[in-house]
Design a protein around this motif. Structure first.
Motif, PDB file in Angstrom:
ATOM      1  N   LEU A  66       8.691  -4.023  32.804  1.00 50.55           N
ATOM      2  CA  LEU A  66       7.870  -3.439  31.746  1.00 50.55           C
ATOM      3  C   LEU A  66       7.497  -4.528  30.744  1.00 50.55           C
ATOM      4  O   LEU A  66       8.346  -5.283  30.285  1.00 50.55           O
ATOM      5  CB  LEU A  66       8.624  -2.317  31.037  1.00 50.55           C
ATOM      6  CG  LEU A  66       7.899  -1.695  29.829  1.00 50.55           C
ATOM      7  CD1 LEU A  66       6.678  -0.908  30.294  1.00 50.55           C
ATOM      8  CD2 LEU A  66       8.854  -0.798  29.032  1.00 50.55           C
ATOM      9  N   TYR A  84       2.534  -2.366  33.080  1.00 52.47           N
ATOM     10  CA  TYR A  84       3.411  -2.054  34.215  1.00 52.47           C
ATOM     11  C   TYR A  84       2.953  -2.777  35.484  1.00 52.47           C
ATOM     12  O   TYR A  84       3.295  -2.383  36.596  1.00 52.47           O
ATOM     13  CB  TYR A  84       3.507  -0.540  34.447  1.00 52.47           C
ATOM     14  CG  TYR A  84       2.193   0.197  34.594  1.00 52.47           C
ATOM     15  CD1 TYR A  84       1.582   0.325  35.831  1.00 52.47           C
ATOM     16  CD2 TYR A  84       1.579   0.790  33.485  1.00 52.47           C
ATOM     17  CE1 TYR A  84       0.387   1.009  35.975  1.00 52.47           C
ATOM     18  CE2 TYR A  84       0.385   1.468  33.607  1.00 52.47           C
ATOM     19  CZ  TYR A  84      -0.202   1.589  34.852  1.00 52.47           C
ATOM     20  OH  TYR A  84      -1.389   2.265  34.980  1.00 52.47           O
ATOM     21  N   VAL A  87       4.975   5.108  31.529  1.00 52.17           N
ATOM     22  CA  VAL A  87       4.153   4.486  30.490  1.00 52.17           C
ATOM     23  C   VAL A  87       3.117   5.478  29.968  1.00 52.17           C
ATOM     24  O   VAL A  87       2.921   5.614  28.748  1.00 52.17           O
ATOM     25  CB  VAL A  87       3.458   3.214  31.029  1.00 52.17           C
ATOM     26  CG1 VAL A  87       2.356   2.750  30.081  1.00 52.17           C
ATOM     27  CG2 VAL A  87       4.481   2.100  31.222  1.00 52.17           C
TER      28      VAL A  87
END
Length: 251
Positions: free
Chosen positions: A112, A125, A135
């Motif tokens: 991340l 991502y 996300v």
């Protein structure tokens, strides 16, 4: 002439901080700025990043964070959009919370990326595609809680202040009074600029919308390609367009 940065002047890379414009970009922009009434890089990057990576671009104007920041030729100090600064703490809090959750489960959240841009924050991502749903959900929840607005991008979601500015409003402002306008871009954030070109065309302005196929593989959204007049391959294709606009002869 208006041009995006990531995926357009600079190749898409896994680490956003490692993105650099292809060789010759800044020099071409400088030449074009001497040839045309208005030349600007319109990007989601902070202005400071554009300044650092486009040294030698002459009087090219730099617009960052989708219009929230700008550094114009007549105003060499960067200017922030009115109304955005009050969201600085909210943006920082969102970044803090994303990093806090990632730190609690480093295995799950490996890959991340939390990119702090001052007035905005982008959650990447690209290195962990399995986190896409998290996300998107996290960004939606944070937007509801803070008043920020979530904007999807290539393998990312960005949270920005709810200020009425985007690449379309930037181009509309800069294009006022111009007889011809060209815009080059590769992502969903460039669609407002393409829509502005369509509006200008309906008013008799000559326009050229250039979509750039870029990314690791071809990540350019179909909507961007569909909205364009022509499509080029990557930043090197963009250089070809810029050279043509600069009057260079092929070969």
């Amino acid at each position: 002439m208006f041009v995006d940065f990531d995926g357009t002047l600079a190749p898409i890379v896994e680490d956003p901080d490692a993105a650099r414009p292809v060789e010759g970009s800044a020099e071409l922009l400088a030449r074009l700025a001497g040839r045309f009434a208005k030349v600007a890089v319109v990007s989601g990057r902070p202005v400071a990043y554009l300044v650092a990576n486009l040294a030698g671009a002459g009087r090219t104007e730099l617009v960052g964070l989708y219009g929230l920041e700008s550094q114009l030729a007549e105003l060499p100090a960067a200017q922030a959009s009115p109304g955005a600064a009050r969201f600085l703490q909210s943006v920082a809090n969102v970044a803090d919370e994303a990093e806090r959750q990632a730190a609690q489960d480093p295995v799950r959240f490996a890959g991340l990326g939390v990119e702090r841009k001052g007035l905005t924050v982008t959650l990447h991502y690209r290195k962990a595609p399995s986190l896409a749903a998290w996300v998107e959900s996290f960004a939606a929840a944070q937007a509801a809680a803070t008043g920020l607005v979530a904007h999807p991008g290539k393998m990312s979601v960005e949270l920005r202040p709810p200020v009425e500015t985007d690449k379309g409003t930037v181009v509309a402002s800069f294009a006022e009074g111009l007889a011809a306008v060209c815009y080059l871009g590769d992502d969903l954030g460039d669609l407002p600029a393409f829509r502005t070109l369509a509006t200008l065309r309906s008013r008799g302005v000559a326009t050229l919308a250039v979509a750039v196929r870029s990314g690791i593989g071809d990540e350019t959204p179909p909507a961007v390609v569909d909205a364009a007049d022509i499509v080029v391959d990557g930043p090197h294709g963009v250089l070809g367009v810029l050279r043509a606009l600069a009057g260079d002869r092929p070969g």
